[in-house]
Design a protein around this motif. Structure first.
Motif, PDB file in Angstrom:
ATOM      1  N   TYR A  81       0.758  -1.309  -0.332  1.00 15.90           N
ATOM      2  CA  TYR A  81      -0.222  -0.175   0.320  1.00 15.90           C
ATOM      3  C   TYR A  81       0.768   1.057   0.217  1.00 15.90           C
ATOM      4  O   TYR A  81       0.660   2.068  -0.800  1.00 15.90           O
ATOM      5  N   THR A  93      -9.074  13.911   5.957  1.00 19.27           N
ATOM      6  CA  THR A  93      -7.742  14.554   7.149  1.00 19.27           C
ATOM      7  C   THR A  93      -7.905  14.427   8.304  1.00 19.27           C
ATOM      8  O   THR A  93      -7.684  13.529   9.438  1.00 19.27           O
ATOM      9  N   GLU A 120      -9.724  11.491  10.196  1.00 17.66           N
ATOM     10  CA  GLU A 120      -8.860   9.709  10.606  1.00 17.66           C
ATOM     11  C   GLU A 120      -7.962  10.505  11.303  1.00 17.66           C
ATOM     12  O   GLU A 120      -7.752   8.953  12.240  1.00 17.66           O
ATOM     13  N   THR A 130      -9.929   0.926   3.079  1.00 13.05           N
ATOM     14  CA  THR A 130     -10.223   2.318   3.760  1.00 13.05           C
ATOM     15  C   THR A 130      -9.636   2.905   3.312  1.00 13.05           C
ATOM     16  O   THR A 130      -9.849   4.442   1.874  1.00 13.05           O
ATOM     17  N   ASP A 131      -8.581   2.812   3.181  1.00 15.26           N
ATOM     18  CA  ASP A 131      -7.191   3.365   2.784  1.00 15.26           C
ATOM     19  C   ASP A 131      -6.994   3.533   1.075  1.00 15.26           C
ATOM     20  O   ASP A 131      -6.605   4.549   0.292  1.00 15.26           O
ATOM     21  N   GLU A 165      -9.488   5.518  -0.592  1.00 17.35           N
ATOM     22  CA  GLU A 165      -9.719   6.830  -0.539  1.00 17.35           C
ATOM     23  C   GLU A 165      -8.372   6.699  -1.513  1.00 17.35           C
ATOM     24  O   GLU A 165      -8.667   8.232  -3.020  1.00 17.35           O
ATOM     25  N   GLU A 210      -0.738  12.679   2.898  1.00 15.15           N
ATOM     26  CA  GLU A 210      -1.092  11.232   3.413  1.00 15.15           C
ATOM     27  C   GLU A 210      -0.200  10.740   3.586  1.00 15.15           C
ATOM     28  O   GLU A 210      -0.647   9.203   4.259  1.00 15.15           O
ATOM     29  N   ASP A 214      -1.065   8.457   7.559  1.00 10.12           N
ATOM     30  CA  ASP A 214      -1.439   7.094   7.209  1.00 10.12           C
ATOM     31  C   ASP A 214      -0.478   5.969   8.142  1.00 10.12           C
ATOM     32  O   ASP A 214      -1.379   5.559   8.394  1.00 10.12           O
ATOM     33  N   LYS A 266      -1.789   7.107  11.521  1.00  9.49           N
ATOM     34  CA  LYS A 266      -3.400   6.193  11.751  1.00  9.49           C
ATOM     35  C   LYS A 266      -2.926   4.230  12.343  1.00  9.49           C
ATOM     36  O   LYS A 266      -3.249   5.115  13.410  1.00  9.49           O
TER      37      LYS A 266
END
Length: 809
Positions: free
Chosen positions: A178, A440, A443, A522-523, A526, A555, A559, A562
C-alpha cells in the motif's frame, strides 16, 4: 523496562446472558472454551497465559512461540514455498537457526500456525471459526520504538520520505504494497499537477483539449507502469506467486463443484445491479430536489430549507450503503471462496462499485443533466406543474404575490439567471479540497476527540460509583480518589505478582486492544477514488491534480500515524499485488477516456465554433477507405433534431453549443473575459444576454440542437473508447519491454533464481550432465543382436542419394 516477548494477544470475551441462556450458563461455556484454548495452544508447543482485560468478562491471552517451534515453522514454510515455485531456498532444522526473521515474518508465521485450519497444519483458532465464537481478536502488539521513529519528521523536506524495507519488516507485505503504491502514485501526480497548473493559469482554464488528452494518457501510463512495478516488488520481497501457498479460509466448504461457485458469483450480479439502480435513483431524486429547492423555492425559512437535501442524503445514503454492505458480506460468504484473497477481492469490488456511484454521480448528473437540460426542466415545471398548483390556489381563494405561487418562483424568465454556471467547478473544489481536509480530520483528529470523550465519561462513571459505594459503606476511599479506588481493586493481585512495571505494561496492552482493527480497504478506496477525480473530472477544474498532490504528500505521514496510533497493529499478510484495486484503476482509466472526450466536446470554449469538426473528420477518414457516402449518411442522420429541421452548422446548434459552454463555466472564445478572474457572476452575465441554453420547451430547435450535441458527445466518447484500447496496448507493450524485459534487476533475479535451483539439484545429488555421449566401456556388442538391426544402424544412404540427384541433373 518490563517487556515480555509477546508475539500475539488473543482477546477472549465471556458471553453475556440472553433470552435463551443465563449468566451462569454463559460462564460455564466460557470456562470450558477458555480451558480448551489454553490446552490447544500449550499442546502445540506455544506458551500462553491469561490476564484480565479492560472490561468485566474480557481476558487477554498472551502468546509467545519458543525458538524450537519457530524453527520448525520456518522449515515447513520454506519447504512449501520451494515446492510451489516461490523464489526461496529450502532450509533444514539445522540451518533454520541461522536465518534472521523480521518481526513481521515471525508474527505472520505464529499467527498462521494458530489461525490456519487443521488441514493446512494449523490449530484452527480464529474469529471466523464458530467453534471459537468467544475469541474476539488475534493481534500483535505495536513496536512503539519503531513507530515513534517512523512518524517523526525531522525536516520538512523529508515529510514524504519512505523506507519501504523497514515498513515491510514491521507490518508485512500488504502494508508495504500500500505504501509503495501511495508513494509511487504521489510521485506520478506531479505530471497532472504541472499540466493542471499550466492549463488553469496559462491555457485558459477548464475543458482544455490538450490537458484532457494528456491526463487520459497519463492515467494509462501510470496504471500500466504499476502493473509491472508490483511484479518487480514481488521479486524484491520474495513473494511472487504467494497465492500458491495461501491457506484456506475457516468458513470454506470443501468438495463444492467449481461450476456451483461460479454460478453463485453470477447470481450475485443482478442483485448488485438492482442495488446500484436503486442507489442511482435515490441520488438522482436528491439531486433534482436540491436543484428545485435552491432555484425555485422562495418561501419562509429558505436558508434552512436549503439544507434539506443534505439532510436527506445523510439520512438515506449511509443507511442504504450499510444495508448493501451487510448483504454484500453475506453474498460473498455464500460464494464460498477458498482463500481469503479471493474473498477480499470479491467483497472489495462489490463495495467499491456502489461507493464509486456515490462519489461520481453528482458530477455526472451536473455535467450531463443539469447543464444541458436544467433551464428547460425548470421552465417545464413552472409552466406545467406549478401552473396547476396556481389554478388550485386561485380556486381555493389563496393567491401569492410577486409573480409566485405561494412559496414557489413562477417567473419563467428567471430560470436562466437562477442556474449556477460554476456548479461543476464548485463540486470539484468540494470533492478534491474540502472533502480531503474533512477526511484527514476524521482519520487523525476525530479519534483523539472520541477517546477524550470516552475517558471523561469513564471518570464520571467511576466518580458516581465511588460516591454510591461511599454512601452505602459510610467510609472514604483509602487513597481519597475514585480513580485510585478503581486501580486498587483492579490491580491489587497484579501488584503482588509483577509490580508496577507489569501494571504499566498491561495498561498499555489494554489501551491497544481497545483500538479498532486496521482495514486496508479504507485507504485504498480513498486513493483510488481520488485517482478517479483526477483522471475523469479534472478537466472541469485542472487544479484538482495540484490539490491531490498536496494531500498525498501529507497522506504518507498521516496514514503512518493512523496505523501506529489509532489502530491495533495489523497482522502481516503475504501478497504480491494490490489485488482488485488494479482492476478498479484499469476500469477508471477507460472511463476517463469517455468522460474527458465527452466533456471537452460539449463544453470546451475552443471547440464552440467548430462543433462539426468530428463529423467532417469522420467523413474524410471514411472517404479515404472508400466508405465516404455511407458514413456521411450515418453522421447526417445523427444530426437531425426531433423535428428533423435543425443542422449542426445552423444557428440553433451553434447557440446551443455556445451556451452549453457558458452553462458549464467555460469561457467563450469570442468573449474578452480574463480566465483568471472568471467566476459564476461573470458566467451569468454571459448567459443572460444570449439565447436560452439547454432544453427549452418554447423552442424545438434549441431542444433539437442540444440533443444533437449529446448524441455526438456519445459518438465522440465511443471514439475515445476505441482510442483508449489502442493507446493502452501500445503503452503496455512499451512498458513491458522497458521496465520488465529490459530491467537489469529482473535479469539479476532470474540469474540468482537459476543458481539457487542448480545448487538445490546438486544438494539432492543430481549432477549436471556435461558429456551427453557418455563413456566408452570397451565392451563389444552383444553377439545375439540380429544382423538386420545391426546393418540398419551401419548403412547410410544420404550421400548416395545426393550424388544421384547431381548426376541426373
Amino acid at each position: 523496562m518490563f517487556a515480555p516477548d509477546v508475539d500475539l494477544v488473543i482477546a477472549f470475551r465471556v458471553g453475556s446472558a440472553s433470552k435463551t441462556t443465563t449468566r451462569r450458563e454463559e460462564g460455564r461455556k466460557a470456562e470450558k472454551q477458555y480451558t480448551r484454548l489454553l490446552e490447544t495452544l500449550q499442546y502445540a508447543g506455544l506458551k500462553a497465559v491469561g490476564r484480565r482485560g479492560e472490561g468485566l468478562g474480557q481476558i487477554l491471552v498472551f502468546i509467545t512461540c519458543p525458538e524450537e517451534v519457530l524453527k520448525n515453522l520456518v522449515v515447513r514454510e520454506r519447504r512449501s514455498d520451494f515446492l510451489s515455485g516461490l523464489p526461496v531456498t529450502p532450509v533444514t532444522a539445522s540451518t533454520a537457526s541461522t536465518l534472521s526473521l523480521s518481526p513481521a515474518d515471525r508474527i505472520r508465521l505464529v499467527h498462521a500456525y494458530i489461525s490456519s485450519t487443521p488441514t493446512d497444519g494449523g490449530l484452527g483458532i480464529s474469529t471466523d471459526n464458530p467453534e471459537w465464537d468467544l475469541v474476539e481478536s488475534i493481534s500483535p502488539l505495536q513496536n512503539r520504538a519503531f513507530n515513534e521513529q517512523w512518524i517523526k519528521v525531522r525536516k520538512l523536506k523529508n515529510i514524504a520520505s519512505l523506507d519501504l524495507n523497514h515498513v515491510r519488516d514491521q507490518f508485512g507485505d500488504a502494508i508495504a504494497y500500500y505504501f509503495a503504491f501511495l508513494s509511487s502514485y504521489t510521485h506520478w501526480l506531479v505530471v497532472p499537477a504541472v499540466l493542471g497548473f499550466l492549463a488553469h493559469f496559462v491555457a485558459g482554464g477548464a475543458y482544455n483539449p490538450f490537458y484532457s488528452v494528456a491526463v487520459a494518457i497519463w492515467s494509462i501510463c501510470f496504471v500500466e507502469w504499476w502493473r509491472v512495478h508490483e511484479r518487480i516488488l514481488g521479486l524484491r520481497f520474495g513473494t511472487r506467486g504467494a497465492f500458491k501457498v495461501e491457506r484456506r479460509r475457516a468458513q470454506y466448504v470443501p468438495n463444492m463443484p467449481w461450476y456451483t461457485r461460479e454460478l453463485r458469483i453470477l447470481a450475485t450480479l443482478p442483485i448488485i445491479a438492482l442495488f446500484g439502480f436503486v442507489l442511482v435513483s435515490i441520488l438522482t431524486a436528491i439531486f433534482v430536489f436540491e436543484a428545485f429547492i435552491t432555484h425555485l423555492y422562495e418561501g419562509p425559512g429558505k436558508s434552512v430549507v436549503g439544507f434539506s437535501p443534505t439532510i436527506l442524503f445523510v439520512l438515506l445514503v449511509p443507511r442504504f450503503l450499510a444495508l448493501y454492505q451487510a448483504l454484500a458480506v453475506a453474498l460473498t460468504k455464500w460464494e464460498n471462496h477458498k482463500h481469503k484473497s479471493t474473498y477480499a477481492a470479491s467483497l472489495t469490488l462489490k463495495t467499491f462499485a456502489l461507493g464509486a456511484l456515490v462519489a461520481y454521480s453528482g458530477l455526472a448528473l451536473s455535467a450531463f443533466v443539469y447543464v444541458p437540460f436544467g433551464e428547460g426542466v425548470m421552465k417545464f415545471v413552472q409552466q406545467r406543474w406549478l401552473k396547476k398548483v396556481e389554478l388550485k390556489s386561485l380556486v381555493g381563494g389563496e393567491t401569492g404575490g410577486g409573480g409566485g405561487v405561494g412559496v414557489w418562483n413562477m417567473d419563467v424568465g428567471s430560470a436562466r439567471k437562477k442556474l449556477n454556471p460554476g456548479r461543476l467547478r464548485d463540486q470539484m473544489f468540494a470533492f478534491t479540497v474540502t472533502n480531503q481536509v474533512v477526511g484527514t480530520f476524521m482519520e487523525i483528529g476525530l479519534p483523539f476527540v472520541l477517546r477524550a470523550v470516552e475517558s471523561f465519561r469513564a471518570k464520571q462513571n467511576a466518580s458516581a460509583n465511588h460516591h454510591e459505594k461511599k454512601s452505602r459503606s459510610g467510609s472514604n476511599s483509602p487513597n481519597g480518589s475514585p480513580d485510585g479506588l478503581k486501580k486498587k481493586v483492579v490491580f491489587e493481585d497484579e501488584k503482588e505478582r509483577g509490580g508496577l512495571e507489569e501494571r504499566v505494561f498491561l495498561e498499555r496492552v489494554r489501551a491497544e486492544e481497545k483500538l479498532p482493527e486496521y482495514d486496508l480497504f479504507t485507504d485504498y478506496n480513498e486513493m483510488v477514488v481520488q485517482f478517479g477525480y483526477v483522471a475523469l473530472w479534472s478537466t472541469i477544474w485542472p487544479l484538482a491534480g495540484v490539490m491531490a498532490l498536496v494531500n498525498n504528500i501529507f497522506e504518507l505521514r498521516s496514514d503512518a500515524f493512523k496505523i501506529t496510533v489509532h489502530h491495533r497493529r495489523p497482522v502481516p499478510v503475504r501478497t504480491d499485488t494490490i489485488g482488485p484495486w488494479l482492476d478498479a484503476l484499469t476500469f477508471l482509466t477507460w472511463l476517463s477516456a469517455l468522460t474527458n472526450s465527452a466533456l471537452v466536446y460539449l463544453f470546451s470554449p475552443s471547440l464552440t465554433n467548430t462543433t462539426n469538426v468530428v463529423s467532417h473528420a469522420a467523413v474524410r477518414a471514411a472517404r479515404f477507405v472508400g466508405l465516404g457516402e455511407i458514413v456521411g449518411a450515418l453522421v447526417n442522420a445523427t444530426l437531425l433534431t426531433q423535428e428533423g429541421v435543425a443542422n449542426v452548422v445552423g444557428e440553433a446548434s451553434e447557440k446551443a453549443s455556445e451556451h452549453l459552454v457558458s452553462a458549464a463555466g467555460g469561457l467563450l472564445v469570442n468573449e474578452s473575459v480574463n480566465p483568471n478572474t472568471f467566476n459564476s457572476t461573470a458566467a451569468e452575465s454571459l448567459v443572460s444576454g444570449g439565447a436560452n441554453w439547454g432544453l427549452d420547451g418554447s423552442s424545438s430547435q434549441t431542444y433539437g440542437a442540444t440533443k444533437d450535441l449529446l448524441v455526438k458527445a456519445v459518438l465522440v466518447a465511443l471514439v475515445g473508447s476505441h482510442a483508449y484500447f489502442i493507446v493502452k496496448g501500445l503503452v503496455r507493450h512499451v512498458v513491458e519491454k522497458v521496465c520488465w524485459a529490459g530491467s537489469g534487476e529482473v535479469a539479476e533475479w532470474e540469474r540468482q533464481e537459476k543458481e539457487k535451483r542448480e545448487n538445490g539439484l546438486i544438494e539432492m545429488g543430481i549432477p549436471d550432465i556435461v558429456n551427453v555421449r557418455g563413456k566408452e566401456d570397451g565392451k563389444k556388442p552383444v553377439e545375439a543382436e540380429e544382423d538386420a538391426v545391426k546393418m540398419f544402424w551401419e548403412h547410410d544412404e544420404g550421400v548416395d542419394e545426393i550424388q544421384r540427384v547431381v548426376k541426373e541433373a
